[in-house]
Design an enzyme around this catalytic site. Structure first.
Site, PDB file in Angstrom:
ATOM      1  N   CYS A  54       0.194  -0.898  -0.143  1.00 39.67           N
ATOM      2  CA  CYS A  54       0.145   0.166  -0.238  1.00 39.67           C
ATOM      3  C   CYS A  54       0.866   1.435   0.165  1.00 39.67           C
ATOM      4  CB  CYS A  54      -0.689   0.227   1.267  1.00 39.67           C
ATOM      5  SG  CYS A  54      -1.922  -1.817   1.365  1.00 39.67           S
ATOM      6  N   HIS A  61      -3.357   6.383   3.110  1.00 40.25           N
ATOM      7  CA  HIS A  61      -4.128   4.840   1.935  1.00 40.25           C
ATOM      8  C   HIS A  61      -5.072   5.046   2.911  1.00 40.25           C
ATOM      9  CE1 HIS A  61      -4.149   1.641   1.531  1.00 40.25           C
ATOM     10  NE2 HIS A  61      -3.711   0.902   2.899  1.00 40.25           N
ATOM     11  N   ASN A 118     -10.092  -1.486   0.211  1.00 36.29           N
ATOM     12  CA  ASN A 118      -8.527  -0.838  -0.219  1.00 36.29           C
ATOM     13  C   ASN A 118      -7.834  -1.096  -1.083  1.00 36.29           C
ATOM     14  OD1 ASN A 118      -5.666  -1.260   0.490  1.00 36.29           O
ATOM     15  ND2 ASN A 118      -6.125  -2.375   2.907  1.00 36.29           N
TER      16      ASN A 118
HETATM   17  O1  UT7 Z   1      -3.174  -2.004   3.728  1.00 38.78           O
HETATM   18  C1  UT7 Z   1      -2.877  -1.737   4.585  1.00 38.78           C
HETATM   19  C2  UT7 Z   1      -2.940  -3.157   6.001  1.00 38.78           C
HETATM   20  N1  UT7 Z   1      -4.304  -2.989   6.058  1.00 38.78           N
HETATM   21  C3  UT7 Z   1      -4.570  -2.054   7.188  1.00 38.78           C
HETATM   22  O2  UT7 Z   1      -4.171  -1.847   7.802  1.00 38.78           O
HETATM   23  C4  UT7 Z   1      -5.570  -3.435   7.972  1.00 38.78           C
HETATM   24  C5  UT7 Z   1      -6.009  -2.882   9.337  1.00 38.78           C
HETATM   25  N2  UT7 Z   1      -6.929  -3.827  10.138  1.00 38.78           N
HETATM   26  C6  UT7 Z   1      -8.029  -3.115   9.760  1.00 38.78           C
HETATM   27  O3  UT7 Z   1      -8.822  -3.001   9.207  1.00 38.78           O
HETATM   28  C7  UT7 Z   1      -8.730  -4.328  10.812  1.00 38.78           C
HETATM   29  O4  UT7 Z   1      -8.269  -5.314  11.658  1.00 38.78           O
HETATM   30  C8  UT7 Z   1     -10.219  -5.330  10.294  1.00 38.78           C
HETATM   31  C9  UT7 Z   1     -11.618  -4.803   9.470  1.00 38.78           C
HETATM   32  C10 UT7 Z   1      -9.382  -5.596   9.081  1.00 38.78           C
HETATM   33  C11 UT7 Z   1     -10.908  -6.211  11.167  1.00 38.78           C
HETATM   34  O5  UT7 Z   1     -12.147  -4.592  11.914  1.00 38.78           O
HETATM   35  P1  UT7 Z   1     -11.102  -5.113  13.476  1.00 38.78           P
HETATM   36  O6  UT7 Z   1     -12.439  -4.192  14.179  1.00 38.78           O
HETATM   37  O7  UT7 Z   1     -10.282  -5.179  14.051  1.00 38.78           O
HETATM   38  O8  UT7 Z   1     -12.084  -6.947  14.116  1.00 38.78           O
HETATM   39  P2  UT7 Z   1     -11.469  -8.641  15.468  1.00 38.78           P
HETATM   40  O9  UT7 Z   1     -10.225  -8.900  13.733  1.00 38.78           O
HETATM   41  O10 UT7 Z   1     -10.909  -7.461  16.024  1.00 38.78           O
HETATM   42  O11 UT7 Z   1     -12.256  -8.914  15.074  1.00 38.78           O
HETATM   43  C12 UT7 Z   1     -13.935  -8.687  15.956  1.00 38.78           C
HETATM   44  C13 UT7 Z   1     -14.701  -9.810  15.181  1.00 38.78           C
HETATM   45  C14 UT7 Z   1     -14.115 -11.423  15.718  1.00 38.78           C
HETATM   46  O12 UT7 Z   1     -15.234 -11.652  16.095  1.00 38.78           O
HETATM   47  P3  UT7 Z   1     -14.751 -11.984  17.720  1.00 38.78           P
HETATM   48  O13 UT7 Z   1     -13.593 -13.425  17.515  1.00 38.78           O
HETATM   49  O14 UT7 Z   1     -14.644 -11.352  18.363  1.00 38.78           O
HETATM   50  O15 UT7 Z   1     -15.689 -13.401  17.759  1.00 38.78           O
HETATM   51  C15 UT7 Z   1     -14.064 -11.564  13.926  1.00 38.78           C
HETATM   52  O16 UT7 Z   1     -14.255 -13.307  13.332  1.00 38.78           O
HETATM   53  O17 UT7 Z   1     -15.242  -9.522  13.803  1.00 38.78           O
HETATM   54  C16 UT7 Z   1     -15.282 -10.968  13.394  1.00 38.78           C
HETATM   55  N3  UT7 Z   1     -14.989 -10.503  12.190  1.00 38.78           N
HETATM   56  C17 UT7 Z   1     -16.628 -10.274  11.003  1.00 38.78           C
HETATM   57  N4  UT7 Z   1     -17.604 -10.490  11.437  1.00 38.78           N
HETATM   58  C18 UT7 Z   1     -18.054  -9.971  10.935  1.00 38.78           C
HETATM   59  C19 UT7 Z   1     -14.199 -10.581  11.659  1.00 38.78           C
HETATM   60  N5  UT7 Z   1     -14.833 -10.239  10.515  1.00 38.78           N
HETATM   61  C20 UT7 Z   1     -15.451  -9.848  10.573  1.00 38.78           C
HETATM   62  C21 UT7 Z   1     -16.372  -9.243   8.932  1.00 38.78           C
HETATM   63  N6  UT7 Z   1     -17.924  -9.480   9.315  1.00 38.78           N
HETATM   64  N7  UT7 Z   1     -16.690  -9.371   8.104  1.00 38.78           N
END
Ligand code: UT7
Length: 329
Positions: free
Chosen positions: A115, A256, A286
């Site tokens: 990115c 970004h 993204n």
């Molecule tokens: O491009 C540059 C590099 N990339 C980034 O900088 C990405 C940075 N990270 C993010 O944007 C976020 O971490 C994400 C959007 C990828 C994820 O959001 P989050 O708030 O950090 O969620 P999490 O990974 O902490 O997951 C929280 C919960 C989990 O469930 P449990 O374990 O709490 O039951 C996940 O399984 O959300 C769940 N989850 C989802 N639920 C519904 C993860 N993805 C999804 C989804 N829909 N698509």
């Protein structure tokens, strides 16, 4: 050409017609429109159709930038294609774009910094122009990320989209406009926070590796999130301070487009007014190296940048890589 400034003369953008909405994703994985919007800000993203590939979007974006700068492609000395999703292993997508554009004099190559690729490319173009090695440089960010997305993995498949953006950078002598400062960084110790293990020489293109999805992106989103906010804010502050400015001086901030919550946190950390922070993540998701040049072109089109404005760009991505560029438009 010593003491020459480098300035973005024009921009362009292109993306596939195909769109994948949150409602489409609800049919593929256990997710919801509400979760995706509240956790990422994304409503839809462009997705290349079978048969469409990276250089096609790059060429369209580049042609717009070249036409708007009113130069001939043969005048371009340097062509950088920032991408982690090249058309093929060999030759570089940069060379394929070069041929399509007729930019026969250019040194063309690919730059893999995920990115941050566009800002890495802008940094190199700036140095080549300032050093008198190039008069015109074309910096492109182009990706078809959806080819490497596992549409059974809800933690990644809702994030990524496809597209390309381009900037024509040229020498700008005798004025205050142009790139004022750049800073690019990386830390390979975080390599496994966002990676695709297969497809290279380590886990080759075997039927087993393809069937087990080794070529798909894997992401530790939660851990990346914190590093992204800290890194983008730190490097932006360094570039601003070095040039003698503060967050309050910035007229347009384009980070970004990784996650709306990351954008908000970085803007807050830098104390820039939320009204000057550009976001298009709702409509694009993204798009990795393409995200900043697409956003820049949209800002130009919408009249959000005026001559003399201080414009700050910041990126963060796999590698991990990060960077910032400050310019006077
Ligand atoms: O491009 C540059 C590099 N990339 C980034 O900088 C990405 C940075 N990270 C993010 O944007 C976020 O971490 C994400 C959007 C990828 C994820 O959001 P989050 O708030 O950090 O969620 P999490 O990974 O902490 O997951 C929280 C919960 C989990 O469930 P449990 O374990 O709490 O039951 C996940 O399984 O959300 C769940 N989850 C989802 N639920 C519904 C993860 N993805 C999804 C989804 N829909 N698509």
């Amino acid at each position: 050409m010593a003491n020459t400034n480098a300035r973005i003369l024009s921009t362009g953008r292109a993306y596939p017609e195909g769109v994948l909405t949150n409602a489409d994703l609800e049919k593929l994985v256990e997710t919801s429109d509400e979760w995706i919007i509240s956790r990422t800000g994304i409503k839809e993203r462009h997705k290349a159709a079978d048969g469409e590939y990276t250089s096609q979007f790059a060429v369209r974006a580049a042609q717009q930038a070249i036409e708007r700068a009113r130069i001939d492609p043969s005048e371009i000395d340097l062509l950088i294609c920032a991408t982690v999703t090249p058309d093929q292993i060999l030759p570089s997508t940069g060379c394929l774009i070069q041929a399509e554009l007729g930019a026969h004099r250019a040194a063309a190559f690919d730059l893999a910094a995920a990115c941050s690729g566009f800002l890495y490319g802008l940094t190199l173009a700036n140095q080549m122009i300032r050093g008198g090695q190039a008069r015109y440089a074309l910096v492109i960010g182009a990706e078809v990320l959806t080819r490497y997305v596992d549409y059974t993995d809800r933690s990644t498949c809702v994030i990524f989209g496809d597209g390309a953006g381009a900037a024509l950078v040229g020498a700008s002598e005798g004025d205050e406009r142009g790139i004022l400062g750049t800073r690019i960084r990386s830390d390979g110790r975080y390599a496994e926070q966002l990676y695709a293990p297969g497809g290279g020489t380590r886990l080759g293109i075997t039927a087993d590796n393809v069937n087990s999805g080794q070529h798909y992106f894997r992401m530790k989103g939660n851990e990346l999130f914190k590093v992204a906010v800290r890194s983008m804010a730190d490097v932006s502050r360094e570039v601003l301070e070095e040039a003698g400015y503060k967050g309050e001086d910035v007229k347009l901030f384009i980070p970004h487009q990784a996650n709306q919550r990351i954008t908000d946190a970085v803007a807050n950390n830098l104390k820039v007014d939320s009204g000057i922070v550009y976001s298009n993540i709702a409509m694009h998701g993204n798009t990795s190296s393409a995200s900043i040049p697409i956003a820049l072109d949209e800002c130009v089109e919408q009249g959000r940048i005026s001559e003399g404005d201080l414009v700050l760009l910041a990126s963060f991505g796999g590698g991990v890589t990060w960077g910032s560029v400050l310019m006077r438009w």
